[in-house]
Design a protein around this motif. Structure first.
Motif, PDB file in Angstrom:
ATOM      1  N   GLU A  59       0.510  -1.362  -0.108  1.00 49.28           N
ATOM      2  CA  GLU A  59       0.072  -0.225  -0.043  1.00 49.28           C
ATOM      3  C   GLU A  59       0.803   1.021   0.183  1.00 49.28           C
ATOM      4  OE1 GLU A  59      -4.647   1.495   1.953  1.00 49.28           O
ATOM      5  OE2 GLU A  59      -3.372   0.178   3.409  1.00 49.28           O
ATOM      6  N   ARG A  60       2.342   1.338   0.411  1.00 41.72           N
ATOM      7  CA  ARG A  60       2.805   2.783   0.868  1.00 41.72           C
ATOM      8  C   ARG A  60       3.471   2.453  -0.518  1.00 41.72           C
ATOM      9  NH1 ARG A  60       5.683   2.188   6.890  1.00 41.72           N
ATOM     10  NH2 ARG A  60       3.309   2.826   7.830  1.00 41.72           N
ATOM     11  N   ARG A  61       3.990   1.602  -1.358  1.00 40.81           N
ATOM     12  CA  ARG A  61       4.193   1.329  -2.415  1.00 40.81           C
ATOM     13  C   ARG A  61       4.323   2.174  -2.753  1.00 40.81           C
ATOM     14  NH1 ARG A  61       8.622  -1.685  -5.036  1.00 40.81           N
ATOM     15  NH2 ARG A  61       8.501  -0.298  -6.878  1.00 40.81           N
ATOM     16  N   GLN A  62       2.279   1.717  -3.443  1.00 40.74           N
ATOM     17  CA  GLN A  62       1.946   2.145  -4.604  1.00 40.74           C
ATOM     18  C   GLN A  62       1.331   3.285  -4.277  1.00 40.74           C
ATOM     19  OE1 GLN A  62       0.761   0.335  -6.084  1.00 40.74           O
ATOM     20  NE2 GLN A  62      -1.251   2.453  -7.523  1.00 40.74           N
ATOM     21  N   GLN A  63       1.365   4.272  -2.648  1.00 40.45           N
ATOM     22  CA  GLN A  63       0.935   5.589  -2.643  1.00 40.45           C
ATOM     23  C   GLN A  63       2.147   6.309  -3.065  1.00 40.45           C
ATOM     24  OE1 GLN A  63       0.703   5.428   0.973  1.00 40.45           O
ATOM     25  NE2 GLN A  63      -2.330   4.906   1.066  1.00 40.45           N
ATOM     26  N   ALA A  64       3.495   6.450  -2.864  1.00 36.58           N
ATOM     27  CA  ALA A  64       4.345   6.357  -3.754  1.00 36.58           C
ATOM     28  C   ALA A  64       4.246   6.406  -5.018  1.00 36.58           C
ATOM     29  CB  ALA A  64       5.802   6.024  -3.007  1.00 36.58           C
ATOM     30  N   GLU A 112       1.958   6.445  -7.222  1.00 38.46           N
ATOM     31  CA  GLU A 112       0.500   7.424  -7.957  1.00 38.46           C
ATOM     32  C   GLU A 112       1.522   8.547  -7.401  1.00 38.46           C
ATOM     33  OE1 GLU A 112      -3.611   6.998  -5.715  1.00 38.46           O
ATOM     34  OE2 GLU A 112      -3.345   4.918  -5.781  1.00 38.46           O
ATOM     35  N   ARG A 113       2.068   9.523  -6.306  1.00 35.59           N
ATOM     36  CA  ARG A 113       1.945  10.322  -6.428  1.00 35.59           C
ATOM     37  C   ARG A 113       3.456  10.989  -7.482  1.00 35.59           C
ATOM     38  NH1 ARG A 113       2.302   9.656  -0.737  1.00 35.59           N
ATOM     39  NH2 ARG A 113       4.726   8.626  -1.035  1.00 35.59           N
ATOM     40  N   SER A 114       4.159   9.935  -8.132  1.00 32.19           N
ATOM     41  CA  SER A 114       4.920  10.692  -8.954  1.00 32.19           C
ATOM     42  C   SER A 114       4.241  10.466 -10.110  1.00 32.19           C
ATOM     43  CB  SER A 114       6.011   9.362  -8.946  1.00 32.19           C
ATOM     44  OG  SER A 114       6.427   8.048  -9.189  1.00 32.19           O
ATOM     45  N   TRP A 115       3.495   9.106 -10.453  1.00 31.29           N
ATOM     46  CA  TRP A 115       2.405   9.277 -11.778  1.00 31.29           C
ATOM     47  C   TRP A 115       1.705   9.941 -11.930  1.00 31.29           C
ATOM     48  CZ3 TRP A 115       1.953   5.578 -15.627  1.00 31.29           C
ATOM     49  CH2 TRP A 115       0.522   5.608 -16.355  1.00 31.29           C
ATOM     50  N   LEU A 116       1.090  11.236 -11.300  1.00 32.89           N
ATOM     51  CA  LEU A 116       0.267  11.681 -10.989  1.00 32.89           C
ATOM     52  C   LEU A 116       1.298  13.395 -11.528  1.00 32.89           C
ATOM     53  CD1 LEU A 116      -2.656  11.684  -8.123  1.00 32.89           C
ATOM     54  CD2 LEU A 116      -2.790  11.149 -10.253  1.00 32.89           C
ATOM     55  N   GLU A 117       2.537  13.412 -11.280  1.00 31.44           N
ATOM     56  CA  GLU A 117       3.165  14.342 -11.080  1.00 31.44           C
ATOM     57  C   GLU A 117       3.605  14.533 -12.786  1.00 31.44           C
ATOM     58  OE1 GLU A 117       4.342  18.246 -11.160  1.00 31.44           O
ATOM     59  OE2 GLU A 117       3.764  17.153 -10.158  1.00 31.44           O
ATOM     60  N   ALA A 118       3.756  13.704 -13.165  1.00 34.15           N
ATOM     61  CA  ALA A 118       4.073  13.043 -15.098  1.00 34.15           C
ATOM     62  C   ALA A 118       2.819  12.851 -15.551  1.00 34.15           C
ATOM     63  CB  ALA A 118       4.722  12.105 -14.871  1.00 34.15           C
ATOM     64  N   LEU A 119       1.820  12.822 -15.104  1.00 30.97           N
ATOM     65  CA  LEU A 119       0.792  13.574 -16.134  1.00 30.97           C
ATOM     66  C   LEU A 119       0.591  14.501 -16.374  1.00 30.97           C
ATOM     67  CD1 LEU A 119      -1.976  10.229 -14.892  1.00 30.97           C
ATOM     68  CD2 LEU A 119      -0.384  10.704 -17.138  1.00 30.97           C
ATOM     69  N   SER A 120       0.695  15.138 -15.055  1.00 27.49           N
ATOM     70  CA  SER A 120       0.969  16.551 -14.769  1.00 27.49           C
ATOM     71  C   SER A 120       1.731  17.749 -15.877  1.00 27.49           C
ATOM     72  CB  SER A 120       0.727  17.059 -13.652  1.00 27.49           C
ATOM     73  OG  SER A 120      -0.214  17.070 -12.851  1.00 27.49           O
ATOM     74  N   GLN A 121       2.882  16.897 -15.576  1.00 24.21           N
ATOM     75  CA  GLN A 121       3.715  17.989 -16.458  1.00 24.21           C
ATOM     76  C   GLN A 121       3.754  18.259 -18.307  1.00 24.21           C
ATOM     77  OE1 GLN A 121       7.313  16.649 -15.620  1.00 24.21           O
ATOM     78  NE2 GLN A 121       7.153  17.220 -13.527  1.00 24.21           N
ATOM     79  N   LEU A 122       3.147  16.352 -18.553  1.00 24.15           N
ATOM     80  CA  LEU A 122       2.741  16.710 -20.335  1.00 24.15           C
ATOM     81  C   LEU A 122       1.238  17.281 -20.372  1.00 24.15           C
ATOM     82  CD1 LEU A 122       3.291  13.793 -22.292  1.00 24.15           C
ATOM     83  CD2 LEU A 122       1.858  12.893 -21.775  1.00 24.15           C
ATOM     84  N   LEU A 123       0.071  16.902 -19.034  1.00 26.12           N
ATOM     85  CA  LEU A 123      -0.891  17.984 -19.546  1.00 26.12           C
ATOM     86  C   LEU A 123      -0.869  19.188 -19.949  1.00 26.12           C
ATOM     87  CD1 LEU A 123      -4.155  18.277 -19.968  1.00 26.12           C
ATOM     88  CD2 LEU A 123      -4.161  18.495 -16.895  1.00 26.12           C
ATOM     89  N   ARG A 124       0.160  19.479 -19.190  1.00 26.80           N
ATOM     90  CA  ARG A 124       0.797  21.000 -19.116  1.00 26.80           C
ATOM     91  C   ARG A 124       1.777  21.617 -20.331  1.00 26.80           C
ATOM     92  NH1 ARG A 124       3.571  20.978 -12.997  1.00 26.80           N
ATOM     93  NH2 ARG A 124       1.205  20.459 -12.629  1.00 26.80           N
ATOM     94  N   ARG A 125       1.672  20.764 -21.384  1.00 28.81           N
ATOM     95  CA  ARG A 125       2.514  20.675 -22.481  1.00 28.81           C
ATOM     96  C   ARG A 125       1.615  20.711 -23.197  1.00 28.81           C
ATOM     97  NH1 ARG A 125       6.566  17.689 -20.068  1.00 28.81           N
ATOM     98  NH2 ARG A 125       5.753  15.528 -21.340  1.00 28.81           N
ATOM     99  N   HIS A 126       0.613  19.821 -23.259  1.00 27.98           N
ATOM    100  CA  HIS A 126      -0.273  19.426 -24.325  1.00 27.98           C
ATOM    101  C   HIS A 126      -0.670  20.541 -25.189  1.00 27.98           C
ATOM    102  CE1 HIS A 126      -2.018  16.232 -26.998  1.00 27.98           C
ATOM    103  NE2 HIS A 126      -3.133  16.385 -26.645  1.00 27.98           N
ATOM    104  N   PRO A 127      -0.785  20.386 -26.218  1.00 23.70           N
ATOM    105  CA  PRO A 127      -1.559  21.412 -27.204  1.00 23.70           C
ATOM    106  C   PRO A 127      -3.187  20.299 -27.425  1.00 23.70           C
ATOM    107  CG  PRO A 127      -0.116  21.383 -28.303  1.00 23.70           C
ATOM    108  CD  PRO A 127       0.465  20.184 -27.365  1.00 23.70           C
ATOM    109  N   PHE A 128      -4.226  21.827 -27.479  1.00 23.98           N
ATOM    110  CA  PHE A 128      -5.493  21.471 -27.569  1.00 23.98           C
ATOM    111  C   PHE A 128      -6.214  22.005 -29.197  1.00 23.98           C
ATOM    112  CE2 PHE A 128      -5.363  19.602 -23.487  1.00 23.98           C
ATOM    113  CZ  PHE A 128      -5.764  18.308 -23.338  1.00 23.98           C
ATOM    114  N   GLU A 129      -6.965  21.522 -29.323  1.00 27.68           N
ATOM    115  CA  GLU A 129      -7.889  22.315 -30.359  1.00 27.68           C
ATOM    116  C   GLU A 129      -9.017  22.855 -30.193  1.00 27.68           C
ATOM    117  OE1 GLU A 129      -8.491  19.713 -33.961  1.00 27.68           O
ATOM    118  OE2 GLU A 129      -6.356  19.382 -34.543  1.00 27.68           O
ATOM    119  N   VAL A 130      -8.401  23.946 -30.917  1.00 31.58           N
ATOM    120  CA  VAL A 130      -9.753  24.919 -29.986  1.00 31.58           C
ATOM    121  C   VAL A 130     -10.860  24.872 -30.717  1.00 31.58           C
ATOM    122  CG1 VAL A 130     -10.751  27.197 -29.977  1.00 31.58           C
ATOM    123  CG2 VAL A 130      -8.565  26.675 -29.171  1.00 31.58           C
TER     124      VAL A 130
END
Length: 247
Positions: A96-101, A103-121
């Motif tokens: 459970e502790r391994r999963q929690q750790a 998830e934190r790194s996984w979410l941060e990686a997703l967030s960085q990708l989201l901030r860089r990603h352009p969407f079509e208006v």
């Protein structure tokens, strides 16, 4: 190990909801996790309840050995059940502790990708005041230099007490052949960061430099099922728009 960026780019799209996978483990640890937590549809809460059941069963086995059955087989059965229960309890805490750790790194990686990603208006609509008691909605074509000039003029109008609201609809591609989806955000015109380009464009683009993914419970009605949780985007903060250059 599949990275967050790798998982999303495989589907060709950054999407509103992405399942959070289990933390990567070697096959011996992964096999132990499966015996401890259960299948990929199980939860840590369910695994804790099962462990509690084993603890009760082990306690009953000890009582039976001491009071009811005086036999070496009963003794070894009670010892084995106690050992298994303790192993489950310790392994469950570790996983459970391994999963929690993870998830934190996984979410941060997703967030960085989201901030860089352009969407079509798909569309940008601005609510403007026509008369003192009437308002109207104007659709702005961000590939049209004249419309961009109008939008910049509205944005620069500091005489208004309240900045007009804009609703921006944008598209994304779903995974697994789900087709095209769309979402929308509302912002004040003062929260729009307009970045014109000198070349003709077919589509305007929108980015969310402060957006992030957050973990939410899945829609399966399973409480804290793991890994049935999903990462869902939170499109907060100002937005950046790539548009035609105003004339």
């Amino acid at each position: 190990m599949r990275t967050a960026e790798g998982m999303l780019t495989e589907s060709g799209s950054v999407q509103p909801g992405v399942p959070i996978p289990p933390a990567p483990l070697g096959w011996p640890a992964a096999l132990l996790r499966r015996f401890t937590v259960g299948s990929h549809r199980s939860s840590f809460a369910h695994a804790r309840n099962v462990t509690l059941g084993w603890l009760v069963a082990a306690s009953l086995a000890v009582i039976a050995d001491r009071l009811l059955v005086d036999h070496v087989l009963a003794t070894w059965t009670a010892v084995a059940m106690i050992g298994y229960t303790l192993t489950r309890a310790v392994a469950l805490v570790i996983f459970e502790r391994r999963q929690q750790a993870f998830e934190r790194s996984w979410l941060e990686a997703l967030s960085q990708l989201l901030r860089r990603h352009p969407f079509e208006v798909v569309a940008l609509r601005v609510q403007v005041t026509v008369e003192e008691t009437r308002s109207a909605v104007r659709t702005v074509d961000l590939t049209d230099p004249a419309d961009v000039a109008w939008l910049l003029h509205q944005q620069a109008d500091r005489g208004a007490d309240v900045s007009p609201q804009a609703r921006i609809e944008f598209g994304y591609w779903g995974s697994d052949g789900a087709g095209r989806g769309s979402d929308s955000v509302r912002r004040r015109l003062t929260d729009l960061q307009i970045r014109p380009v000198d070349i003709p464009i077919t589509w305007a683009r929108i980015r969310f430099p402060q957006a992030r993914y957050v973990a939410v419970v899945g829609d399966t009605g399973s409480g804290d099922r793991w890994p049935g949780r999903v990462a869902h985007w939170s499109l907060s903060g100002p937005v950046q728009l790539t548009t035609a250059r105003a004339t």
